[in-house]
Design an enzyme around this catalytic site. Structure first.
Site, PDB file in Angstrom:
ATOM      1  CB  CYS A   1       0.572  -2.668   4.685  1.00  0.00           C
ATOM      2  SG  CYS A   1       0.543  -3.798   6.059  1.00  0.00           S
TER       3      CYS A   1
ATOM      4  CG  HIS B   1       9.308 -25.116  12.035  1.00  0.00           C
ATOM      5  ND1 HIS B   1       9.395 -24.874  13.361  1.00  0.00           N
ATOM      6  CD2 HIS B   1      10.446 -25.866  11.541  1.00  0.00           C
ATOM      7  CE1 HIS B   1      10.625 -25.528  13.809  1.00  0.00           C
ATOM      8  NE2 HIS B   1      11.293 -26.016  12.650  1.00  0.00           N
TER       9      HIS B   1
ATOM     10  CB  THR C   1       1.586  -2.753  11.098  1.00  0.00           C
ATOM     11  OG1 THR C   1       0.519  -3.345  10.400  1.00  0.00           O
ATOM     12  CG2 THR C   1       1.527  -1.558  11.812  1.00  0.00           C
TER      13      THR C   1
ATOM     14  NE  ARG D   1       8.788 -30.956  14.902  1.00  0.00           N
ATOM     15  CZ  ARG D   1      10.130 -30.629  14.657  1.00  0.00           C
ATOM     16  NH1 ARG D   1      10.811 -31.201  13.612  1.00  0.00           N
ATOM     17  NH2 ARG D   1      10.409 -29.513  15.096  1.00  0.00           N
ATOM     18  CG  HIS D   2       7.352 -28.809  10.603  1.00  0.00           C
ATOM     19  ND1 HIS D   2       7.193 -28.208  11.780  1.00  0.00           N
ATOM     20  CD2 HIS D   2       8.842 -29.133  10.528  1.00  0.00           C
ATOM     21  CE1 HIS D   2       8.199 -28.058  12.582  1.00  0.00           C
ATOM     22  NE2 HIS D   2       9.294 -28.312  11.924  1.00  0.00           N
TER      23      HIS D   2
ATOM     24  CG  ASP E   1      -0.521   0.264   2.598  1.00  0.00           C
ATOM     25  OD1 ASP E   1       0.852   0.342   2.631  1.00  0.00           O
ATOM     26  OD2 ASP E   1      -0.945   0.157   3.380  1.00  0.00           O
ATOM     27  CG  HIS E   2      -0.716   4.735   1.761  1.00  0.00           C
ATOM     28  ND1 HIS E   2      -1.760   3.754   1.516  1.00  0.00           N
ATOM     29  CD2 HIS E   2      -0.841   5.090   2.668  1.00  0.00           C
ATOM     30  CE1 HIS E   2      -2.444   3.870   2.593  1.00  0.00           C
ATOM     31  NE2 HIS E   2      -1.884   4.523   3.490  1.00  0.00           N
TER      32      HIS E   2
HETATM   33  C1  RB5 Z   1      -2.132   2.567   6.457  1.00  0.00           C
HETATM   34  O1  RB5 Z   1      -2.045   3.750   6.950  1.00  0.00           O
HETATM   35  C2  RB5 Z   1      -2.015   1.418   7.467  1.00  0.00           C
HETATM   36  O2  RB5 Z   1      -3.165   1.255   7.982  1.00  0.00           O
HETATM   37  C3  RB5 Z   1      -1.539   0.182   6.651  1.00  0.00           C
HETATM   38  O3  RB5 Z   1      -0.465   0.449   5.675  1.00  0.00           O
HETATM   39  C4  RB5 Z   1      -1.444  -0.991   7.513  1.00  0.00           C
HETATM   40  O4  RB5 Z   1      -0.226  -0.841   8.590  1.00  0.00           O
HETATM   41  C5  RB5 Z   1      -2.364  -1.939   7.976  1.00  0.00           C
HETATM   42  O5  RB5 Z   1      -2.195  -2.951   8.699  1.00  0.00           O
END
Ligand code: RB5
Length: 148
Positions: free
Chosen positions: A72, A106, A74, A140-141, A15-16
């Site tokens: 993204c 795993h 996070t 096993r995995h 994403d951005h």
């Molecule tokens: C975008 O601002 C943010 O929400 C997205 O990049 C991401 O972190 C969502 O999980």
């Protein structure tokens, strides 16, 4: 599907929040000899991460030997979105290389999710390399992964 081979395709999308990191990682992957396909986005205009996770998931449905890299802010939104698709095993990894290794060894992860706001480019390159060069251990995995 076994170890990642240099001939296997990497599908990148973001994403951005992930444009800059995606560009750096794609350049790195190409310099290592991987085939890398950019599925966007490439501007700072706000987009919705599920749309990009879906684009990569559909590519991996066609090419089961491919690997996805979703970025993204996070990594979490991308991983939740990608994992809605039954053939996807997406793992959010940070700079701890052991996690990237275990996600492959795993869990047989086929998508690496990164949080651009929580990892620097240098460590992200190392995480990507570790993910790409670690084979699935099987054994096993195998059954556990089948049960996902
Ligand atoms: C975008 O601002 C943010 O929400 C997205 O990049 C991401 O972190 C969502 O999980």
């Amino acid at each position: 599907m076994s170890n990642m081979s240099l001939k296997d395709t990497l599908y990148f999308a973001n994403d951005h929040a992930g444009v800059e990191l995606k560009t750096a990682l794609m350049t790195h992957a190409l310099s290592l000899g991987y085939e890398a396909i950019d599925l966007g986005t490439n501007t700072q205009d706000s987009v919705d991460y599920p749309d990009y996770a879906r684009i990569v998931a559909l590519k991996l449905k066609e090419n089961q030997n491919g690997i996805g890299i979703l970025i993204c802010g996070t990594g979490i939104g991308m991983s939740i979105s990608a994992n809605r698709h039954p053939w996807i095993r997406a793992a959010v990894c940070g700079k701890n290389l052991k996690i990237a290794k275990l996600a492959r060894a795993h869990n047989h992860a086929n998508v690496l999710c990164l949080g651009a706001r929580f990892i620097e480019t240098g460590p992200a390159k190392k995480t990507l390399e570790t993910f790409l060069t670690t084979p699935f251990e099987g054994g096993r995995h195998e059954n556990r992964v089948k049960k996902l």
